[in-house]
Design a protein around this motif. Sequence first.
Motif, PDB file in Angstrom:
ATOM      1  N   GLU A 180       1.182  -1.019   0.746  1.00  0.00           N
ATOM      2  CA  GLU A 180      -0.225  -0.399   0.011  1.00  0.00           C
ATOM      3  C   GLU A 180       0.923   1.349   0.245  1.00  0.00           C
ATOM      4  OE1 GLU A 180      -2.198   1.379   3.660  1.00  0.00           O
ATOM      5  OE2 GLU A 180      -3.559   0.876   2.010  1.00  0.00           O
ATOM      6  N   LEU A 208      -5.771   1.194   1.297  1.00  0.00           N
ATOM      7  CA  LEU A 208      -7.042   0.089   0.657  1.00  0.00           C
ATOM      8  C   LEU A 208      -8.409  -0.630   1.543  1.00  0.00           C
ATOM      9  CD1 LEU A 208      -4.158  -1.312  -0.996  1.00  0.00           C
ATOM     10  CD2 LEU A 208      -5.597   0.007  -2.823  1.00  0.00           C
ATOM     11  N   ASP A 267     -11.082  -0.363   2.000  1.00  0.00           N
ATOM     12  CA  ASP A 267     -12.358  -1.790   1.325  1.00  0.00           C
ATOM     13  C   ASP A 267     -11.786  -2.714   0.983  1.00  0.00           C
ATOM     14  OD1 ASP A 267     -10.723   0.192  -0.673  1.00  0.00           O
ATOM     15  OD2 ASP A 267     -12.552  -0.133  -1.970  1.00  0.00           O
ATOM     16  N   ILE A 268     -10.460  -2.922   0.684  1.00  0.00           N
ATOM     17  CA  ILE A 268     -10.130  -4.011  -0.027  1.00  0.00           C
ATOM     18  C   ILE A 268      -9.823  -5.042   1.504  1.00  0.00           C
ATOM     19  CG2 ILE A 268      -8.397  -5.333  -0.536  1.00  0.00           C
ATOM     20  CD1 ILE A 268     -10.094  -3.796  -3.133  1.00  0.00           C
ATOM     21  N   SER A 269      -8.945  -3.910   2.481  1.00  0.00           N
ATOM     22  CA  SER A 269      -8.638  -5.521   3.086  1.00  0.00           C
ATOM     23  C   SER A 269      -9.962  -5.361   4.080  1.00  0.00           C
ATOM     24  CB  SER A 269      -8.223  -4.330   4.487  1.00  0.00           C
ATOM     25  OG  SER A 269      -8.516  -3.303   4.784  1.00  0.00           O
ATOM     26  N   THR A 291     -12.286  -7.044   3.373  1.00  0.00           N
ATOM     27  CA  THR A 291     -12.996  -8.244   2.736  1.00  0.00           C
ATOM     28  C   THR A 291     -11.982  -9.039   3.195  1.00  0.00           C
ATOM     29  OG1 THR A 291     -11.249  -8.429   0.488  1.00  0.00           O
ATOM     30  CG2 THR A 291     -13.259  -7.306   0.206  1.00  0.00           C
ATOM     31  N   ILE A 340      -2.372  -7.435   2.364  1.00  0.00           N
ATOM     32  CA  ILE A 340      -1.654  -6.097   2.429  1.00  0.00           C
ATOM     33  C   ILE A 340      -1.293  -5.641   3.293  1.00  0.00           C
ATOM     34  CG2 ILE A 340      -2.605  -3.975   2.385  1.00  0.00           C
ATOM     35  CD1 ILE A 340      -5.263  -4.821   1.360  1.00  0.00           C
ATOM     36  N   CYS A 397      -7.551 -11.498   1.535  1.00  0.00           N
ATOM     37  CA  CYS A 397      -7.954 -10.542   0.627  1.00  0.00           C
ATOM     38  C   CYS A 397      -8.809 -10.458  -1.157  1.00  0.00           C
ATOM     39  CB  CYS A 397      -7.565  -8.958   0.382  1.00  0.00           C
ATOM     40  SG  CYS A 397      -6.911  -8.364   2.352  1.00  0.00           S
ATOM     41  N   LEU A 403      -9.664  -9.466  -3.958  1.00  0.00           N
ATOM     42  CA  LEU A 403      -9.304  -8.308  -5.331  1.00  0.00           C
ATOM     43  C   LEU A 403     -10.141  -7.888  -6.859  1.00  0.00           C
ATOM     44  CD1 LEU A 403      -5.412  -8.411  -5.497  1.00  0.00           C
ATOM     45  CD2 LEU A 403      -6.753  -7.156  -3.551  1.00  0.00           C
ATOM     46  N   PRO A 404     -10.504  -6.640  -6.840  1.00  0.00           N
ATOM     47  CA  PRO A 404     -10.887  -6.177  -7.963  1.00  0.00           C
ATOM     48  C   PRO A 404     -10.718  -7.194  -9.330  1.00  0.00           C
ATOM     49  CG  PRO A 404     -10.498  -4.627  -7.606  1.00  0.00           C
ATOM     50  CD  PRO A 404      -9.669  -5.597  -6.581  1.00  0.00           C
ATOM     51  N   ILE A 459      -5.983  -4.469  -8.779  1.00  0.00           N
ATOM     52  CA  ILE A 459      -5.653  -3.263  -8.104  1.00  0.00           C
ATOM     53  C   ILE A 459      -4.426  -2.680  -8.421  1.00  0.00           C
ATOM     54  CG2 ILE A 459      -3.903  -5.212  -6.681  1.00  0.00           C
ATOM     55  CD1 ILE A 459      -6.375  -2.756  -4.887  1.00  0.00           C
ATOM     56  N   SER A 495      -5.012   1.821  -7.778  1.00  0.00           N
ATOM     57  CA  SER A 495      -4.556   2.395  -6.812  1.00  0.00           C
ATOM     58  C   SER A 495      -3.415   2.464  -7.404  1.00  0.00           C
ATOM     59  CB  SER A 495      -4.532   1.362  -5.502  1.00  0.00           C
ATOM     60  OG  SER A 495      -3.794   0.024  -5.688  1.00  0.00           O
TER      61      SER A 495
END
Length: 293
Positions: A141, A146, A148-150, A152, A181, A192, A194-195, A216, A220
């Motif tokens: 990071e 991140l 919102d990712i963490s 998940t 992360i 996590c 990821l998209p 990701i 970002s």
Amino acid sequence: MNGIIDFFRYLMEGFGLNDVLDILITAFVVYKILGFIRETRAQQLVKGLLILVVAYFISDFLDLDVINWLLRSAFTFGIFALVVVFQPELRRALEFMGRSKFGVGRIGQVDKDRAMHVVDEITNVADYFSESKTGALIIFEREITLEDISETGTYIDAEISEQLLGNIFYEGAPLHDGAVIIRGDRVYAAGCVLPLTENKNLNKSLGTRHRAGIGISEKSDALVLIVSEETGIISIAEDGKLRRFLDKRSVEKTLLNLYITDEQDAEKNRLGRIGKLFSRTKSGTSGKEEKDA
């Protein structure tokens, strides 16, 4: 001929420094926009829009009233359509503009000695993953949080070590399929989700892990370290681009550049020079005292 000369003379008389600045800024913005469009799927959409614009002018020139009316009507509502069609690209562009180059990111807050230790731990475990063909996905990071990712995954907040990362990505472990992360010098979260990237031009041999890593990095400013489970190949994703077939030395160099900034090097050198100067002064004083004795 005299009319042309008078025209350019008139232009030059009203041309000032602010006009030069205006032209340079506009040219820079246009250049950046074109560069951004070229790196995304918006390139194809822009080509389609240019075709419609050309068709509009041709229909107007040839007096094709029906086609001209349809295109003119389409342009009236086209602005709203563009916002919807270009939504991912616009979001990415605004995020890119919002990345401050003057602020200090989380990685920049790690002192040099600690950074060297972190880089050694991650480099060694990446080399081990490559040899044992253990799949891994590690996100570093930077300035864009991140959070919102963490959310998940599973919150960890532990010191980085070979043993910890090895246990997380051990095949069969509960969190081995997700991403880790790294926030500064600590493992912030693991497992996590990821998209995935929407890039259609990627190599078909790249699996979900690589597509998630690229995804990701597109959304970002994070740097992503990827180890293939099938081949053991080490890759790094950054700004939507993937570098593959990296060795241990390449990974170490990339992470050192990530963690150790120029400001840290300058401060380290400055402290070193002060220490040497102090040592010389102390040595010279001691020698003088011995001579006086």
